[in-house]
Motif scaffolding. Structure first.
Motif, PDB file in Angstrom:
ATOM      1  N   TYR A 126       0.845  -1.201   0.000  1.00 30.83           N
ATOM      2  CA  TYR A 126       0.000   0.000   0.000  1.00 30.83           C
ATOM      3  C   TYR A 126       0.876   1.245   0.000  1.00 30.83           C
ATOM      4  N   ARG A 127       1.891   1.225   0.818  1.00 29.96           N
ATOM      5  CA  ARG A 127       2.804   2.371   0.941  1.00 29.96           C
ATOM      6  C   ARG A 127       3.603   2.590  -0.342  1.00 29.96           C
ATOM      7  N   ILE A 128       4.005   1.515  -0.995  1.00 30.25           N
ATOM      8  CA  ILE A 128       4.753   1.640  -2.252  1.00 30.25           C
ATOM      9  C   ILE A 128       3.912   2.377  -3.283  1.00 30.25           C
ATOM     10  N   PHE A 129       2.638   1.989  -3.405  1.00 29.70           N
ATOM     11  CA  PHE A 129       1.786   2.673  -4.386  1.00 29.70           C
ATOM     12  C   PHE A 129       1.578   4.130  -3.992  1.00 29.70           C
ATOM     13  N   GLN A 130       1.331   4.391  -2.712  1.00 29.64           N
ATOM     14  CA  GLN A 130       1.078   5.758  -2.272  1.00 29.64           C
ATOM     15  C   GLN A 130       2.278   6.673  -2.474  1.00 29.64           C
ATOM     16  N   SER A 131       3.485   6.121  -2.447  1.00 27.21           N
ATOM     17  CA  SER A 131       4.685   6.948  -2.593  1.00 27.21           C
ATOM     18  C   SER A 131       5.073   7.168  -4.063  1.00 27.21           C
ATOM     19  N   LYS A 132       4.358   6.522  -4.993  1.00 28.17           N
ATOM     20  CA  LYS A 132       4.655   6.719  -6.418  1.00 28.17           C
ATOM     21  C   LYS A 132       4.304   8.139  -6.832  1.00 28.17           C
ATOM     22  N   LYS A 133       5.140   8.702  -7.667  1.00 33.69           N
ATOM     23  CA  LYS A 133       4.856  10.035  -8.177  1.00 33.69           C
ATOM     24  C   LYS A 133       3.872   9.978  -9.341  1.00 33.69           C
ATOM     25  N   ASN A 134       4.013   8.975 -10.205  1.00 36.24           N
ATOM     26  CA  ASN A 134       3.132   8.824 -11.356  1.00 36.24           C
ATOM     27  C   ASN A 134       2.186   7.645 -11.089  1.00 36.24           C
ATOM     28  N   LYS A 135       1.053   7.940 -10.502  1.00 37.25           N
ATOM     29  CA  LYS A 135       0.102   6.887 -10.132  1.00 37.25           C
ATOM     30  C   LYS A 135      -0.660   6.344 -11.339  1.00 37.25           C
ATOM     31  N   HIS A 136      -0.622   7.046 -12.473  1.00 35.76           N
ATOM     32  CA  HIS A 136      -1.317   6.560 -13.670  1.00 35.76           C
ATOM     33  C   HIS A 136      -0.577   5.382 -14.284  1.00 35.76           C
ATOM     34  N   ASN A 137       0.735   5.336 -14.106  1.00 37.48           N
ATOM     35  CA  ASN A 137       1.539   4.229 -14.608  1.00 37.48           C
ATOM     36  C   ASN A 137       1.698   3.216 -13.470  1.00 37.48           C
ATOM     37  N   SER A 138       0.657   2.409 -13.249  1.00 37.86           N
ATOM     38  CA  SER A 138       0.611   1.582 -12.039  1.00 37.86           C
ATOM     39  C   SER A 138       0.995   0.130 -12.257  1.00 37.86           C
ATOM     40  N   TYR A 139       1.149  -0.315 -13.502  1.00 35.43           N
ATOM     41  CA  TYR A 139       1.477  -1.707 -13.804  1.00 35.43           C
ATOM     42  C   TYR A 139       0.473  -2.684 -13.201  1.00 35.43           C
ATOM     43  N   ILE A 140      -0.786  -2.290 -13.135  1.00 30.28           N
ATOM     44  CA  ILE A 140      -1.792  -3.099 -12.457  1.00 30.28           C
ATOM     45  C   ILE A 140      -2.003  -4.444 -13.149  1.00 30.28           C
ATOM     46  N   SER A 141      -1.780  -4.513 -14.459  1.00 28.95           N
ATOM     47  CA  SER A 141      -1.897  -5.795 -15.173  1.00 28.95           C
ATOM     48  C   SER A 141      -0.925  -6.819 -14.595  1.00 28.95           C
ATOM     49  N   PHE A 142       0.281  -6.358 -14.277  1.00 27.72           N
ATOM     50  CA  PHE A 142       1.285  -7.257 -13.714  1.00 27.72           C
ATOM     51  C   PHE A 142       0.958  -7.629 -12.264  1.00 27.72           C
ATOM     52  N   ILE A 143       0.282  -6.736 -11.574  1.00 26.29           N
ATOM     53  CA  ILE A 143      -0.159  -7.036 -10.205  1.00 26.29           C
ATOM     54  C   ILE A 143      -1.192  -8.161 -10.240  1.00 26.29           C
ATOM     55  N   TYR A 144      -2.168  -8.054 -11.161  1.00 26.90           N
ATOM     56  CA  TYR A 144      -3.164  -9.123 -11.314  1.00 26.90           C
ATOM     57  C   TYR A 144      -2.482 -10.451 -11.631  1.00 26.90           C
ATOM     58  N   ALA A 145      -1.607 -10.425 -12.627  1.00 28.43           N
ATOM     59  CA  ALA A 145      -0.928 -11.648 -13.047  1.00 28.43           C
ATOM     60  C   ALA A 145      -0.034 -12.199 -11.936  1.00 28.43           C
ATOM     61  N   GLY A 146       0.627 -11.310 -11.203  1.00 27.64           N
ATOM     62  CA  GLY A 146       1.477 -11.754 -10.091  1.00 27.64           C
ATOM     63  C   GLY A 146       0.679 -12.452  -9.005  1.00 27.64           C
TER      64      GLY A 146
END
Length: 173
Positions: free
Chosen positions: A53-73
């Motif tokens: 949760y903290r890793i995502f919140q600290s991202k500067k560019n939240k639009h580039n989230s790699y969420i497809s890889f999160i699902y697959a992971g």
């Protein structure tokens, strides 16, 4: 929100995680030798989820989230869990990194999902769908929890692949 995939995939992932959780708990209790170890595994999962949760919140560019890889992971972790045979002594050492990876990915997904426009709509639908799914699951004779965990893992991988393809198509348009 014109794209149905963008609208429904996060809902499928969220509902699936909650619906699969009782089976995951059964599996984790089976591979844990003691209740203390079971509690430690859940503590590790929770700390890793907070880290994700903290890793995502600290991202500067939240639009580039790699969420497809999160699902697959997450899907790959669930599939791997489905393939593990609980007959060897080193199993707790295998479960430990799986708990960290799964917690990290789920925490990251949760932080990303909260930022989506459809999150509040998903919350309402989430509770309704999970309720109906759990009633339906209560009528299914359980062969083994790993069957449901593995099926959900494949579903997550398909969601990740579909989301990745959808985003690649959008880049070319």
């Amino acid at each position: 929100m014109n794209n149905k995939s963008e609208r429904y995939i996060p809902l499928v992932v969220t509902v699936g995680q909650v619906a699969i959780f009782p089976y995951y708990i059964i599996w984790l209790k089976e591979v844990s030798l003691t209740f203390t170890l079971f509690a430690w595994f859940f503590a590790i999962f929770s700390f890793a989820a907070a880290w994700g949760y903290r890793i995502f919140q600290s991202k500067k560019n939240k639009h580039n989230s790699y969420i497809s890889f999160i699902y697959a992971g997450m899907g790959c972790v669930y599939i791997l869990i489905g393939c593990i045979k609980s007959s060897f002594e080193s199993l707790p050492y295998v479960v430990l990194p799986l708990q960290v990876i799964l917690g990290l990915l789920q925490g990251y997904f949760r932080a990303w999902h909260v930022t989506q426009k459809t999150y509040h709509l998903h919350t309402v639908h989430h509770y309704l769908i999970v309720g109906f799914m759990m009633i339906g699951f209560s009528f299914v004779k359980i062969i083994s929890p790993v069957v449901f965990i593995t099926i959900f893992g494949f579903l997550l991988c398909m969601c990740g692949f579909w989301d990745f393809i959808r985003k690649k198509k959008a880049e070319f348009i």
